[in-house]
Scaffold this motif. Structure first.
Motif, PDB file in Angstrom:
ATOM      1  N   ILE A 158      -3.856 -19.275  -8.715  1.00  0.00           N
ATOM      2  CA  ILE A 158      -4.602 -18.293  -7.929  1.00  0.00           C
ATOM      3  C   ILE A 158      -4.018 -16.901  -8.143  1.00  0.00           C
ATOM      4  O   ILE A 158      -2.843 -16.658  -7.886  1.00  0.00           O
ATOM      5  N   GLU A 159      -4.870 -15.999  -8.588  1.00  0.00           N
ATOM      6  CA  GLU A 159      -4.462 -14.626  -8.872  1.00  0.00           C
ATOM      7  C   GLU A 159      -4.569 -13.787  -7.601  1.00  0.00           C
ATOM      8  O   GLU A 159      -5.536 -13.912  -6.849  1.00  0.00           O
ATOM      9  N   ALA A 160      -3.586 -12.914  -7.393  1.00  0.00           N
ATOM     10  CA  ALA A 160      -3.571 -12.037  -6.216  1.00  0.00           C
ATOM     11  C   ALA A 160      -3.455 -10.595  -6.678  1.00  0.00           C
ATOM     12  O   ALA A 160      -2.415 -10.185  -7.225  1.00  0.00           O
ATOM     13  N   GLY A 161      -4.516  -9.815  -6.461  1.00  0.00           N
ATOM     14  CA  GLY A 161      -4.525  -8.412  -6.852  1.00  0.00           C
ATOM     15  C   GLY A 161      -4.653  -7.517  -5.630  1.00  0.00           C
ATOM     16  O   GLY A 161      -5.443  -7.792  -4.728  1.00  0.00           O
ATOM     17  N   ILE A 162      -3.881  -6.448  -5.604  1.00  0.00           N
ATOM     18  CA  ILE A 162      -3.909  -5.535  -4.456  1.00  0.00           C
ATOM     19  C   ILE A 162      -3.994  -4.092  -4.946  1.00  0.00           C
ATOM     20  O   ILE A 162      -3.681  -3.793  -6.103  1.00  0.00           O
ATOM     21  N   SER A 163      -4.394  -3.196  -4.035  1.00  0.00           N
ATOM     22  CA  SER A 163      -4.375  -1.770  -4.348  1.00  0.00           C
ATOM     23  C   SER A 163      -3.784  -0.947  -3.203  1.00  0.00           C
ATOM     24  O   SER A 163      -3.610   0.257  -3.348  1.00  0.00           O
ATOM     25  N   GLY A 164      -3.481  -1.603  -2.081  1.00  0.00           N
ATOM     26  CA  GLY A 164      -2.956  -0.883  -0.934  1.00  0.00           C
ATOM     27  C   GLY A 164      -1.936  -1.688  -0.154  1.00  0.00           C
ATOM     28  O   GLY A 164      -1.758  -2.897  -0.375  1.00  0.00           O
ATOM     29  N   HIS A 189      -1.848   1.582  -9.072  1.00  0.00           N
ATOM     30  CA  HIS A 189      -2.263   1.823  -7.688  1.00  0.00           C
ATOM     31  C   HIS A 189      -1.234   2.650  -6.915  1.00  0.00           C
ATOM     32  O   HIS A 189      -1.092   2.510  -5.695  1.00  0.00           O
ATOM     33  N   THR A 190      -0.516   3.504  -7.634  1.00  0.00           N
ATOM     34  CA  THR A 190       0.484   4.336  -6.961  1.00  0.00           C
ATOM     35  C   THR A 190      -0.159   5.395  -6.069  1.00  0.00           C
ATOM     36  O   THR A 190       0.533   6.027  -5.261  1.00  0.00           O
ATOM     37  N   GLU A 191      -1.465   5.562  -6.204  1.00  0.00           N
ATOM     38  CA  GLU A 191      -2.180   6.452  -5.290  1.00  0.00           C
ATOM     39  C   GLU A 191      -2.010   5.985  -3.851  1.00  0.00           C
ATOM     40  O   GLU A 191      -1.943   6.783  -2.918  1.00  0.00           O
ATOM     41  N   ASN A 192      -1.930   4.649  -3.674  1.00  0.00           N
ATOM     42  CA  ASN A 192      -1.762   4.075  -2.333  1.00  0.00           C
ATOM     43  C   ASN A 192      -0.370   3.498  -2.099  1.00  0.00           C
ATOM     44  O   ASN A 192       0.068   3.389  -0.946  1.00  0.00           O
ATOM     45  N   LEU A 193       0.312   3.110  -3.184  1.00  0.00           N
ATOM     46  CA  LEU A 193       1.604   2.446  -3.042  1.00  0.00           C
ATOM     47  C   LEU A 193       2.780   3.386  -3.302  1.00  0.00           C
ATOM     48  O   LEU A 193       3.934   2.960  -3.247  1.00  0.00           O
ATOM     49  N   ASN A 194       2.488   4.647  -3.628  1.00  0.00           N
ATOM     50  CA  ASN A 194       3.471   5.728  -3.769  1.00  0.00           C
ATOM     51  C   ASN A 194       4.288   5.672  -5.054  1.00  0.00           C
ATOM     52  O   ASN A 194       4.148   6.535  -5.912  1.00  0.00           O
ATOM     53  N   ASP A 195       5.187   4.693  -5.192  1.00  0.00           N
ATOM     54  CA  ASP A 195       6.072   4.675  -6.358  1.00  0.00           C
ATOM     55  C   ASP A 195       6.382   3.229  -6.729  1.00  0.00           C
ATOM     56  O   ASP A 195       5.836   2.283  -6.145  1.00  0.00           O
ATOM     57  N   LEU A 196       7.260   3.054  -7.720  1.00  0.00           N
ATOM     58  CA  LEU A 196       7.576   1.706  -8.199  1.00  0.00           C
ATOM     59  C   LEU A 196       8.207   0.847  -7.110  1.00  0.00           C
ATOM     60  O   LEU A 196       7.954  -0.360  -7.039  1.00  0.00           O
ATOM     61  N   ASN A 197       9.023   1.448  -6.258  1.00  0.00           N
ATOM     62  CA  ASN A 197       9.609   0.677  -5.159  1.00  0.00           C
ATOM     63  C   ASN A 197       8.533   0.213  -4.189  1.00  0.00           C
ATOM     64  O   ASN A 197       8.613  -0.885  -3.632  1.00  0.00           O
ATOM     65  N   GLY A 198       7.517   1.064  -3.986  1.00  0.00           N
ATOM     66  CA  GLY A 198       6.407   0.666  -3.137  1.00  0.00           C
ATOM     67  C   GLY A 198       5.615  -0.472  -3.755  1.00  0.00           C
ATOM     68  O   GLY A 198       5.186  -1.400  -3.051  1.00  0.00           O
ATOM     69  N   VAL A 199       5.432  -0.416  -5.072  1.00  0.00           N
ATOM     70  CA  VAL A 199       4.753  -1.506  -5.779  1.00  0.00           C
ATOM     71  C   VAL A 199       5.563  -2.796  -5.652  1.00  0.00           C
ATOM     72  O   VAL A 199       5.027  -3.863  -5.332  1.00  0.00           O
ATOM     73  N   ALA A 200       6.875  -2.703  -5.895  1.00  0.00           N
ATOM     74  CA  ALA A 200       7.743  -3.883  -5.815  1.00  0.00           C
ATOM     75  C   ALA A 200       7.729  -4.486  -4.420  1.00  0.00           C
ATOM     76  O   ALA A 200       7.710  -5.718  -4.247  1.00  0.00           O
ATOM     77  N   GLN A 201       7.733  -3.623  -3.401  1.00  0.00           N
ATOM     78  CA  GLN A 201       7.730  -4.114  -2.024  1.00  0.00           C
ATOM     79  C   GLN A 201       6.508  -4.962  -1.745  1.00  0.00           C
ATOM     80  O   GLN A 201       6.601  -6.053  -1.152  1.00  0.00           O
ATOM     81  N   GLU A 202       5.340  -4.488  -2.171  1.00  0.00           N
ATOM     82  CA  GLU A 202       4.109  -5.236  -1.915  1.00  0.00           C
ATOM     83  C   GLU A 202       4.032  -6.500  -2.759  1.00  0.00           C
ATOM     84  O   GLU A 202       3.634  -7.562  -2.276  1.00  0.00           O
ATOM     85  N   LYS A 203       4.399  -6.403  -4.029  1.00  0.00           N
ATOM     86  CA  LYS A 203       4.324  -7.575  -4.907  1.00  0.00           C
ATOM     87  C   LYS A 203       5.285  -8.671  -4.467  1.00  0.00           C
ATOM     88  O   LYS A 203       5.014  -9.858  -4.648  1.00  0.00           O
ATOM     89  N   SER A 204       6.419  -8.278  -3.887  1.00  0.00           N
ATOM     90  CA  SER A 204       7.422  -9.275  -3.488  1.00  0.00           C
ATOM     91  C   SER A 204       6.955 -10.146  -2.335  1.00  0.00           C
ATOM     92  O   SER A 204       7.548 -11.196  -2.058  1.00  0.00           O
TER      93      SER A 204
END
Length: 405
Positions: A158-164, A189-204
């Motif tokens: 199951i694939e999980a894709g997010i943008s916010g 999606h850094t428009e909503n997730l700000n930076d790489l740490n924000g991306v990592a936080q959500e993906k984790s």
């Protein structure tokens, strides 16, 4: 196909039936144009339209029931009245997933989700269900999970894709993976997730829901983010290396890549075990890493190396997803979807590697969207990465490409 018990649906959603359906409930749909006979129509209210206005259309299309927030007396279709149809549908998906006796593998990442999912579906075998197309969001995931059938499937990818922010919590709460893969942390999606740490936080948040007995598979690039440190003990780290020597942990997977003409040869070592050899069609470096992630999961699931190789030999990238074509004697590399810097760089590197002996190339590049404040810088860096030969030509299309210098 799965069957759903009308009493159980009411209990799961704390809903009530206006009248009980008399026909079997075999699935769910949210669009009357694609409904199949026997499905339950979920009347979702959006800014553009209200699904409650389409109950009669749903009945005409073959729906045998509907999930609604208010009963409509102008429709004779049986209606399950709940507080919020979307939340109810997501709850049904979660509860149905919990009845599934097979293994569920959740896949997320800034790029490579779809290719990893497709390779994994191939190497796990015919009794593997996988997300269709791009049904990986708050609507697509429940549509996929409610198709799980223990009589037909041993695995579900199951694939999980997010943008916010917060979106992964909803998806992970439904998927509850036995295993999880995070393919990449990149500027998406850094428009909503700000930076790489924000991306990592959500993906984790997806691998964080894996049980203590579960497994998490991460490339070394992902494992280095502090958001994933709490996964120590159940994570398998996949890393590209130059040599397969030295002492390593049992949960480390290392691989060497050897491009040979139209093929890619992989040497994959699990911990201190002897390396295993795999061959697949020639693909980008990113796609190679995705293949190794899929191989690692399959081997943990008990699929033999020989069977994995046999199934890999039948795989090729989807149309326009790292696809290589020959058109009128010309090599064409197609990678067409909502790209981000990491996936764009990977595609460009693959194209350059495959055309290193060609003195005239045409690049057609589209803009990268949803990058927010880094849009200009990301496109500038893309231009700096390009190394055009005198006879090469470059065509730029879309928002942001004016910054490609």
């Amino acid at each position: 196909m799965p069957r759903f018990n009308l009493t159980q649906l009411a209990e799961w959603t704390d809903g009530r039936w206006t009248v009980e359906p008399t026909q079997p409930l075999t699935g769910f749909g949210i669009d009357t144009r694609t409904l199949e006979r026997g499905q339950v129509f979920v009347a979702i209210h959006t800014a553009k339209r209200d699904g409650h206005d389409f109950l009669n259309d749903a009945a005409t299309a073959g729906a045998v029931a509907a999930i609604v927030s208010e009963a409509r007396s102008d429709s004779t279709i049986p209606q399950l009245v709940v507080n919020d149809p979307l939340v109810a549908f997501q709850t049904i998906a979660r509860e149905h997933r919990r009845t599934f006796s097979g293994k569920v593998i959740g896949v997320t990442g800034s790029a490579g989700k779809t290719s990893t999912k497709n390779i994994l579906q191939r190497v796990l075998g015919d009794r593997t269900f996988a997300t269709e197309g791009n049904f990986n969001n708050h609507l697509g995931v429940p549509l996929m999970l409610t198709q799980l059938d223990a009589e037909l499937h041993d695995y579900a990818v199951i694939e999980a894709g997010i943008s916010g922010r917060g979106e992964m919590d909803v998806l992970a709460g439904m998927i509850e993976p036995d295993m999880a893969i995070v393919t990449l942390i990149g500027q998406a999606h850094t428009e909503n997730l700000n930076d790489l740490n924000g991306v990592a936080q959500e993906k984790s948040r997806l691998p964080a829901t894996v049980s203590e007995q579960g497994r998490v598979f991460l490339p070394n690039q992902v494992a280095e983010y502090p958001q994933f440190t709490e996964l120590k003990g159940k994570q398998t780290v996949v890393s590209a290396v130059e040599v397969l020597s030295g002492t390593v942990a049992e949960d480390m997977v290392r691989f060497l890549t050897i491009p040979t003409g139209n093929s890619t040869v992989l040497s994959v070592a699990f911990g201190m075990h002897a390396p295993e050899s795999y061959t697949l069609v020639r693909v980008s470096k990113g796609m190679v890493q995705n293949a190794v992630l899929a191989i690692a999961v399959a081997r943990v699931c008990g699929v033999s190396a020989s069977v994995v190789q046999e199934r890999l030999s039948e795989w090729k990238p989807d149309a326009m997803r790292g696809e290589v074509r020959e058109v009128n004697g010309n090599l064409v590399y197609l990678d067409c979807y909502n790209a981000n810097p990491a996936s764009m760089h990977d595609a460009l590197d693959a194209f350059v590697d495959m055309t290193c002996d060609v003195d005239s190339r045409l690049y057609v590049l589209g803009g990268m969207e949803e990058l927010g404040e880094i849009t200009e810088q990301a496109h500038y860096e893309l231009g700096a990465r390009l190394s055009l030969q005198p006879r090469d030509r470059l065509l730029l299309v879309g928002i942001g490409t004016e910054h490609v210098k």
